[in-house]
Design a protein around this motif. Sequence first.
Motif, short mmCIF file in Angstrom:
data_model
loop_
_atom_site.label_atom_id
_atom_site.label_comp_id
_atom_site.label_asym_id
_atom_site.label_seq_id
_atom_site.Cartn_x
_atom_site.Cartn_y
_atom_site.Cartn_z
N GLU A 7 70.18 -25.17 -26.71
CA GLU A 7 71.38 -25.99 -26.51
C GLU A 7 71.54 -26.90 -27.73
N ASN A 43 80.89 -24.57 -24.56
CA ASN A 43 81.13 -25.23 -23.28
C ASN A 43 82.59 -25.69 -23.23
N GLU A 44 83.34 -25.19 -22.27
CA GLU A 44 84.76 -25.54 -22.16
C GLU A 44 84.98 -26.99 -21.77
N GLU A 46 82.80 -29.67 -22.34
CA GLU A 46 82.17 -30.68 -23.17
C GLU A 46 82.37 -30.37 -24.64
N LYS A 49 78.41 -29.66 -26.87
CA LYS A 49 77.35 -28.68 -26.67
C LYS A 49 77.82 -27.26 -26.97
N GLN A 50 76.91 -26.52 -27.60
CA GLN A 50 77.06 -25.08 -27.77
C GLN A 50 75.67 -24.50 -27.53
#
Length: 101
Positions: A7, A43-44, A46, A49-50
């Motif tokens: 993450e 992350n749609e 947030e 984060k990827q």
Amino acid sequence: MYVVMNELHVPKQAKDHLSSRFGNAAENMKKVPGCLEFMFLGNEDEDGKQVVFTKWETKEHYEEWLHSDAFKNAHKEKRESKEKGPTTGNELNAYTVIHQS
């Protein structure tokens, strides 16, 4: 089977740059022995984060990749850059697959 999820904490302005870097990695990971699947997830909900998701035949395959020239080459840009990388941190999680359908 072994799954690793990294993450990445990424500022909104760096997400596109990081996504393009990992787009190249997706093709390269197809050639790595023992790597069954590679996904780069956004992350749609947030901005920060990827996730890099990898699935391996075994933990040993993952560890061999960590010590390989392929891994070193994949992270070469980050090591050689004098600039701060696009991520502000990360959290690495690894799992042994117990059940799968």
